[in-house]
Design a protein around this motif. Sequence first.
Motif, PDB file in Angstrom:
ATOM      1  N   HIS A 246       0.879  -1.181   0.000  1.00 56.85           N
ATOM      2  CA  HIS A 246       0.000   0.000   0.000  1.00 56.85           C
ATOM      3  C   HIS A 246       0.908   1.221   0.000  1.00 56.85           C
ATOM      4  N   MET A 247       1.113   1.836  -1.181  1.00 55.76           N
ATOM      5  CA  MET A 247       2.118   2.896  -1.288  1.00 55.76           C
ATOM      6  C   MET A 247       1.683   4.211  -0.645  1.00 55.76           C
ATOM      7  N   MET A 248       0.407   4.334  -0.255  1.00 55.46           N
ATOM      8  CA  MET A 248      -0.039   5.562   0.399  1.00 55.46           C
ATOM      9  C   MET A 248       0.277   5.561   1.879  1.00 55.46           C
ATOM     10  N   THR A 249       0.888   4.491   2.365  1.00 58.87           N
ATOM     11  CA  THR A 249       1.297   4.423   3.769  1.00 58.87           C
ATOM     12  C   THR A 249       2.806   4.519   3.856  1.00 58.87           C
ATOM     13  N   GLU A 250       3.294   5.064   4.942  1.00 61.75           N
ATOM     14  CA  GLU A 250       4.732   5.277   5.119  1.00 61.75           C
ATOM     15  C   GLU A 250       5.563   3.996   5.015  1.00 61.75           C
ATOM     16  N   PRO A 251       5.123   2.873   5.568  1.00 59.26           N
ATOM     17  CA  PRO A 251       5.989   1.697   5.536  1.00 59.26           C
ATOM     18  C   PRO A 251       6.343   1.194   4.146  1.00 59.26           C
ATOM     19  N   TYR A 252       5.588   1.614   3.101  1.00 63.57           N
ATOM     20  CA  TYR A 252       5.882   1.088   1.759  1.00 63.57           C
ATOM     21  C   TYR A 252       7.290   1.433   1.327  1.00 63.57           C
ATOM     22  N   ARG A 253       7.868   2.524   1.874  1.00 65.48           N
ATOM     23  CA  ARG A 253       9.151   3.021   1.393  1.00 65.48           C
ATOM     24  C   ARG A 253      10.283   2.004   1.573  1.00 65.48           C
ATOM     25  N   LYS A 254      10.167   1.109   2.556  1.00 65.44           N
ATOM     26  CA  LYS A 254      11.252   0.154   2.784  1.00 65.44           C
ATOM     27  C   LYS A 254      11.297  -0.924   1.710  1.00 65.44           C
ATOM     28  N   TYR A 255      10.278  -1.005   0.873  1.00 66.60           N
ATOM     29  CA  TYR A 255      10.267  -1.997  -0.182  1.00 66.60           C
ATOM     30  C   TYR A 255      10.847  -1.425  -1.471  1.00 66.60           C
TER      31      TYR A 255
END
Length: 430
Positions: A421-430
């Motif tokens: 879910h790219m609208m959430t902050e955790p997506y950035r680690k992927y």
Amino acid sequence: YDITRERRYLDFAKSIVAGIEREGSSQLIAKALKDVPVSQRSAYPASWWSFENGQKAYEMMSCYEGLIELGRVLDDPLYKEAAERTAERIRRDEINIAGSGAAFECWYGGKDKQTLPTYHTMETCVTFTYMQFCRRLWRDTGNPLYVEEFERTMYNALFASMKHDGGQISKYSPLEGRRQPGEEQCGMHINCCNANGPRGFALIPKMAVATKEDGIFLNLYVPMEATVKTGRKNAVALKVETDYPVNGKVSIGVEPQRDEHFKLSLRIPSQVDGAKAFVNGQEQEVLHRGGYLCLDRMWKRGDEVTLEFDLQTKVVKSYNHQAVVRGPLVFARDSRFDDGDVDECAVIRSDERGVVQAAVHENMSGSFAWITLEVPAVLGTDLEDAANKTARPVRFCDFASSGNDWAPKGRYKVWIPQTLHMMTEPYRKY
């Protein structure tokens, strides 16, 4: 040598170790003391099924078991140290969420690769030998970590290896797919795992309750009746009544033949989120999880100990995958629930601590499963439909029950891909 005291047997054992430690041989002691990962203690073999292959998991652990025994006879702590260091590397690098490991019967750094579909993982011979290795190390060290490893392997990898009717043991019990019989070996209608799987079940009562110089140890909470002897030639009957790990309530009746002062050590699992203990209704102080509660007192007939463990369903994550656990149990989706594609991606709903609000059902009428969880999850990649934005209950069963009918068209899965879910902050680690 233990039986006969004939020196030639001890000399032979020592010569085996000398051969192991020669330059160019496996050097199991030297490499353990250097903390070499077990998957790197031998060169990649030119021929996999050959004596060149030094990565064989079952055989390597058996060698360290032998070294522990030799160290005991020689009163040399070096051998046990090598075994303990090796056990720690195995636990850290190889043992997966279900308590087993190896692929094609060999170590391969599998803990870090457990979310990947892999050929021939979790050989039952490896499962049993890891349990045996842990039990032997607990016997010599008293470290409850080895009991915890034993328990995880027992409830998950070992129980999963047995077909639902008890008539067969699988050779491999992967974290996804299906289970089936192994090939026949040596001109017989069985294979090595058919032989070693039952040995794992036979170890359970030996680990469940044991005595040492400093008293009685209750390691596993399973329904049982046992009679143990104390150092003063007294007999103590223990009766354990519990549904653990379905729930966290344990009742232990203590019945010594005659009153005696001794220490009863009760293991407090680290997987529980809280623990309370009572002796005859009087609460005892539980200092920490992952160790023992030592009750050092005068015991009399009719004494009763009760334990209350707080068990919560949780989600654990690895490499953008999720798995569901509760206490020592691992859970899986199973196609027999007929509630969607078990391989579908999902977001399992949990709080910031990873706690999942899941309904727990034991032995549901008509179900194949011992324990069923209803886990809230948002399935798939489509969020356009408003209904799909809301989590719905998805059924998981204990890993041992998953795929236990060995049906060719059945499928189960432990590690569920987590939808990005790219609208959430955790997506950035992927």
